[in-house]
Motif scaffolding. Structure first.
Motif, mmCIF file in Angstrom:
data_model
loop_
_atom_site.group_PDB
_atom_site.id
_atom_site.type_symbol
_atom_site.label_atom_id
_atom_site.label_comp_id
_atom_site.label_asym_id
_atom_site.label_seq_id
_atom_site.Cartn_x
_atom_site.Cartn_y
_atom_site.Cartn_z
ATOM 1 N N MET A 31 0.820 -1.215 0.000
ATOM 2 C CA MET A 31 0.000 0.000 0.000
ATOM 3 C C MET A 31 0.855 1.267 0.000
ATOM 4 N N ASP A 32 1.991 1.229 0.696
ATOM 5 C CA ASP A 32 2.925 2.367 0.671
ATOM 6 C C ASP A 32 3.449 2.594 -0.742
ATOM 7 N N ILE A 33 3.806 1.497 -1.420
ATOM 8 C CA ILE A 33 4.298 1.582 -2.804
ATOM 9 C C ILE A 33 3.188 2.084 -3.725
ATOM 10 N N GLN A 34 1.978 1.574 -3.527
ATOM 11 C CA GLN A 34 0.840 1.983 -4.357
ATOM 12 C C GLN A 34 0.531 3.471 -4.194
ATOM 13 N N LYS A 35 0.678 3.966 -2.978
ATOM 14 C CA LYS A 35 0.442 5.403 -2.731
ATOM 15 C C LYS A 35 1.435 6.240 -3.527
ATOM 16 N N SER A 36 2.688 5.803 -3.519
ATOM 17 C CA SER A 36 3.734 6.492 -4.287
ATOM 18 C C SER A 36 3.451 6.426 -5.790
ATOM 19 N N LEU A 37 2.995 5.249 -6.236
ATOM 20 C CA LEU A 37 2.688 5.066 -7.664
ATOM 21 C C LEU A 37 1.525 5.952 -8.103
ATOM 22 N N GLU A 38 0.528 6.101 -7.238
ATOM 23 C CA GLU A 38 -0.629 6.945 -7.569
ATOM 24 C C GLU A 38 -0.194 8.392 -7.808
ATOM 25 N N ILE A 39 0.728 8.843 -6.987
ATOM 26 C CA ILE A 39 1.217 10.221 -7.133
ATOM 27 C C ILE A 39 2.005 10.366 -8.429
ATOM 28 N N ARG A 40 2.880 9.395 -8.701
ATOM 29 C CA ARG A 40 3.740 9.475 -9.894
ATOM 30 C C ARG A 40 2.986 9.263 -11.193
ATOM 31 N N ALA A 41 2.039 8.315 -11.190
ATOM 32 C CA ALA A 41 1.363 7.947 -12.439
ATOM 33 C C ALA A 41 0.016 8.641 -12.623
ATOM 34 N N ASN A 42 -0.471 9.266 -11.567
ATOM 35 C CA ASN A 42 -1.755 9.964 -11.604
ATOM 36 C C ASN A 42 -2.899 9.020 -12.005
ATOM 37 N N ARG A 43 -2.894 7.824 -11.392
ATOM 38 C CA ARG A 43 -4.000 6.885 -11.585
ATOM 39 C C ARG A 43 -4.126 5.996 -10.360
ATOM 40 N N ASP A 44 -5.270 5.298 -10.247
ATOM 41 C CA ASP A 44 -5.561 4.506 -9.045
ATOM 42 C C ASP A 44 -4.693 3.248 -8.966
ATOM 43 N N PHE A 45 -4.113 3.041 -7.792
ATOM 44 C CA PHE A 45 -3.349 1.833 -7.513
ATOM 45 C C PHE A 45 -3.753 1.199 -6.181
ATOM 46 N N ILE A 46 -4.062 2.044 -5.197
ATOM 47 C CA ILE A 46 -4.363 1.539 -3.859
ATOM 48 C C ILE A 46 -5.582 0.624 -3.909
ATOM 49 N N GLY A 47 -5.438 -0.541 -3.266
ATOM 50 C CA GLY A 47 -6.529 -1.509 -3.235
ATOM 51 C C GLY A 47 -6.364 -2.622 -4.261
#
Length: 199
Positions: A31-47
Protein backbone atom coordinates in the motif's frame (compact mmCIF):
# COMPACT_ATOMS: atom_id res chain seq x y z
CA UNK A 1 -2.55 1.34 6.69
CA UNK A 2 -2.80 2.35 10.35
CA UNK A 3 -5.28 -0.45 11.04
CA UNK A 4 -2.98 -2.96 9.35
CA UNK A 5 -0.06 -1.73 11.46
CA UNK A 6 -2.12 -2.24 14.60
CA UNK A 7 -3.16 -5.71 13.39
CA UNK A 8 0.49 -6.58 12.69
CA UNK A 9 1.45 -5.66 16.27
CA UNK A 10 -1.43 -7.71 17.70
CA UNK A 11 -0.84 -10.88 15.66
CA UNK A 12 2.90 -10.50 16.24
CA UNK A 13 2.25 -11.26 19.91
CA UNK A 14 0.82 -14.71 19.11
CA UNK A 15 3.00 -17.80 18.86
CA UNK A 16 1.32 -19.38 15.84
CA UNK A 17 0.34 -16.22 13.98
CA UNK A 18 3.60 -15.38 12.19
CA UNK A 19 1.96 -15.95 8.78
CA UNK A 20 -0.65 -13.28 9.53
CA UNK A 21 2.01 -10.83 10.73
CA UNK A 22 4.05 -11.35 7.53
CA UNK A 23 0.89 -10.96 5.40
CA UNK A 24 -0.07 -7.74 7.21
CA UNK A 25 3.44 -6.30 6.87
CA UNK A 26 3.55 -7.17 3.15
CA UNK A 27 0.16 -5.52 2.59
CA UNK A 28 1.41 -2.38 4.37
CA UNK A 29 4.50 -2.32 2.15
CA UNK A 30 2.37 -2.80 -0.98
CA UNK A 31 0.00 0.00 0.00
CA UNK A 32 2.92 2.37 0.67
CA UNK A 33 4.30 1.58 -2.80
CA UNK A 34 0.84 1.98 -4.36
CA UNK A 35 0.44 5.40 -2.73
CA UNK A 36 3.73 6.49 -4.29
CA UNK A 37 2.69 5.07 -7.66
CA UNK A 38 -0.63 6.95 -7.57
CA UNK A 39 1.22 10.22 -7.13
CA UNK A 40 3.74 9.47 -9.89
CA UNK A 41 1.36 7.95 -12.44
CA UNK A 42 -1.76 9.96 -11.60
CA UNK A 43 -4.00 6.88 -11.58
CA UNK A 44 -5.56 4.51 -9.04
CA UNK A 45 -3.35 1.83 -7.51
CA UNK A 46 -4.36 1.54 -3.86
CA UNK A 47 -6.53 -1.51 -3.24
CA UNK A 48 -5.18 -3.48 -6.19
CA UNK A 49 -3.56 -6.88 -5.75
CA UNK A 50 0.17 -7.30 -6.38
CA UNK A 51 -0.57 -8.86 -9.79
CA UNK A 52 -2.93 -6.03 -10.76
CA UNK A 53 -0.34 -3.47 -9.63
CA UNK A 54 2.35 -5.04 -11.81
CA UNK A 55 -0.12 -5.35 -14.67
CA UNK A 56 -0.84 -1.61 -14.52
CA UNK A 57 2.88 -0.80 -14.38
CA UNK A 58 3.50 -2.91 -17.50
CA UNK A 59 0.68 -1.08 -19.30
CA UNK A 60 2.14 2.29 -18.25
CA UNK A 61 5.37 1.25 -19.98
CA UNK A 62 3.40 0.69 -23.19
CA UNK A 63 1.30 3.84 -22.83
CA UNK A 64 4.36 6.01 -22.24
CA UNK A 65 7.16 4.53 -24.41
CA UNK A 66 9.70 7.17 -23.34
CA UNK A 67 9.31 5.95 -19.72
CA UNK A 68 9.15 2.23 -20.58
CA UNK A 69 12.60 1.45 -19.12
CA UNK A 70 11.70 3.28 -15.92
CA UNK A 71 8.51 1.22 -15.49
CA UNK A 72 10.39 -1.97 -16.35
CA UNK A 73 12.89 -1.22 -13.56
CA UNK A 74 10.02 -0.51 -11.17
CA UNK A 75 8.41 -3.84 -12.07
CA UNK A 76 11.66 -5.69 -11.44
CA UNK A 77 12.11 -3.91 -8.10
CA UNK A 78 8.56 -4.70 -6.99
CA UNK A 79 8.73 -8.34 -8.09
CA UNK A 80 12.02 -8.82 -6.22
CA UNK A 81 10.61 -7.24 -3.08
CA UNK A 82 7.68 -9.65 -3.07
CA UNK A 83 9.81 -12.60 -4.23
CA UNK A 84 8.06 -13.31 -7.53
CA UNK A 85 9.96 -15.73 -9.73
CA UNK A 86 11.11 -14.96 -13.26
CA UNK A 87 8.56 -17.49 -14.54
CA UNK A 88 5.73 -15.71 -12.74
CA UNK A 89 6.77 -12.40 -14.34
CA UNK A 90 6.83 -13.94 -17.82
CA UNK A 91 3.35 -15.44 -17.36
CA UNK A 92 2.13 -12.07 -16.09
CA UNK A 93 3.55 -10.22 -19.10
CA UNK A 94 2.07 -12.72 -21.56
CA UNK A 95 -1.35 -12.35 -19.94
CA UNK A 96 -1.05 -8.57 -19.81
CA UNK A 97 -0.02 -8.14 -23.45
CA UNK A 98 -2.46 -10.69 -24.88
CA UNK A 99 -5.53 -9.69 -22.85
CA UNK A 100 -5.08 -6.04 -23.86
CA UNK A 101 -4.25 -6.77 -27.52
CA UNK A 102 -0.63 -5.60 -27.43
CA UNK A 103 0.61 -8.26 -29.85
CA UNK A 104 3.72 -6.34 -30.88
CA UNK A 105 4.91 -6.31 -27.25
CA UNK A 106 4.20 -10.03 -26.96
CA UNK A 107 6.32 -10.66 -30.04
CA UNK A 108 9.14 -8.48 -28.68
CA UNK A 109 9.08 -10.40 -25.40
CA UNK A 110 9.44 -13.71 -27.27
CA UNK A 111 12.17 -12.47 -29.61
CA UNK A 112 14.10 -9.84 -27.63
CA UNK A 113 13.37 -10.95 -24.07
CA UNK A 114 16.07 -13.60 -24.04
CA UNK A 115 15.36 -17.32 -23.74
CA UNK A 116 11.88 -17.83 -22.31
CA UNK A 117 12.04 -19.58 -18.91
CA UNK A 118 8.53 -20.96 -19.54
CA UNK A 119 8.98 -21.99 -23.18
CA UNK A 120 6.77 -20.73 -26.00
CA UNK A 121 3.62 -22.80 -25.48
CA UNK A 122 2.06 -20.07 -23.25
CA UNK A 123 2.62 -17.53 -26.06
CA UNK A 124 0.80 -19.76 -28.57
CA UNK A 125 -1.97 -20.50 -26.05
CA UNK A 126 -2.51 -16.76 -25.44
CA UNK A 127 -2.81 -16.13 -29.19
CA UNK A 128 -5.34 -18.95 -29.56
CA UNK A 129 -7.34 -17.74 -26.55
CA UNK A 130 -7.67 -14.22 -27.93
CA UNK A 131 -8.40 -15.24 -31.52
CA UNK A 132 -5.18 -14.38 -33.30
CA UNK A 133 -4.74 -15.70 -36.86
CA UNK A 134 -2.93 -19.00 -37.38
CA UNK A 135 0.12 -17.29 -38.85
CA UNK A 136 0.62 -15.47 -35.52
CA UNK A 137 0.09 -18.63 -33.46
CA UNK A 138 2.48 -20.65 -35.65
CA UNK A 139 5.21 -18.06 -35.08
CA UNK A 140 5.40 -19.28 -31.47
CA UNK A 141 4.66 -22.95 -32.19
CA UNK A 142 7.79 -23.05 -34.37
CA UNK A 143 9.88 -22.09 -31.33
CA UNK A 144 8.54 -24.99 -29.23
CA UNK A 145 11.11 -27.76 -28.85
CA UNK A 146 8.83 -30.45 -27.37
CA UNK A 147 7.30 -32.20 -30.39
CA UNK A 148 4.27 -33.47 -28.46
CA UNK A 149 3.33 -29.90 -27.44
CA UNK A 150 3.91 -28.68 -30.97
CA UNK A 151 1.65 -31.42 -32.37
CA UNK A 152 -1.12 -30.67 -29.86
CA UNK A 153 -1.18 -26.95 -30.73
CA UNK A 154 -1.00 -27.51 -34.49
CA UNK A 155 -4.03 -29.81 -34.24
CA UNK A 156 -5.83 -27.19 -32.16
CA UNK A 157 -5.48 -24.59 -34.93
CA UNK A 158 -6.13 -27.27 -37.60
CA UNK A 159 -2.73 -26.86 -39.25
CA UNK A 160 -2.99 -30.48 -40.38
CA UNK A 161 -0.06 -30.65 -42.81
CA UNK A 162 2.38 -29.31 -40.21
CA UNK A 163 0.86 -31.58 -37.56
CA UNK A 164 1.43 -34.55 -39.89
CA UNK A 165 5.08 -33.51 -40.32
CA UNK A 166 5.56 -33.48 -36.54
CA UNK A 167 3.86 -36.88 -36.20
CA UNK A 168 6.14 -38.21 -38.95
CA UNK A 169 9.20 -36.88 -37.07
CA UNK A 170 7.94 -38.67 -33.96
CA UNK A 171 7.28 -41.81 -36.06
CA UNK A 172 3.92 -41.91 -34.28
CA UNK A 173 1.31 -43.90 -36.20
CA UNK A 174 -1.47 -43.02 -33.75
CA UNK A 175 -0.93 -39.28 -34.26
CA UNK A 176 -0.73 -39.71 -38.03
CA UNK A 177 -4.06 -41.56 -38.02
CA UNK A 178 -5.57 -38.81 -35.86
CA UNK A 179 -4.55 -36.16 -38.43
CA UNK A 180 -5.84 -38.28 -41.33
CA UNK A 181 -9.21 -38.74 -39.60
CA UNK A 182 -9.65 -35.08 -38.72
CA UNK A 183 -8.38 -33.32 -41.83
CA UNK A 184 -10.56 -33.02 -44.94
CA UNK A 185 -7.65 -32.93 -47.37
CA UNK A 186 -7.76 -36.14 -49.39
CA UNK A 187 -4.26 -35.58 -50.81
CA UNK A 188 -2.85 -35.25 -47.29
CA UNK A 189 -4.77 -38.34 -46.19
CA UNK A 190 -3.16 -40.38 -49.00
CA UNK A 191 0.28 -39.01 -48.10
CA UNK A 192 -0.24 -39.97 -44.47
CA UNK A 193 -1.27 -43.47 -45.47
CA UNK A 194 1.92 -43.75 -47.52
CA UNK A 195 4.00 -42.56 -44.51
CA UNK A 196 2.30 -45.10 -42.20
CA UNK A 197 3.09 -47.93 -44.62
CA UNK A 198 6.79 -46.99 -44.49
CA UNK A 199 7.00 -46.84 -40.68
Amino acid sequence: VQLLKEASILVGQGKDLSFYKISSDEQIDLMDIQKSLEIRANRDFIGLSLTETLNNMILLGIEFPTDSQLWERECVKLSKKFKLSEKQIWYLKIHCYSSTGHWEQLSKLAIDGGKSPIGYKPFARACIKYGQPNVEVEKYIERITIHEDKFELLCEIEAWRKAADVAKTLRDEERLVLVANRCKDETLQRQIQHIIEKL
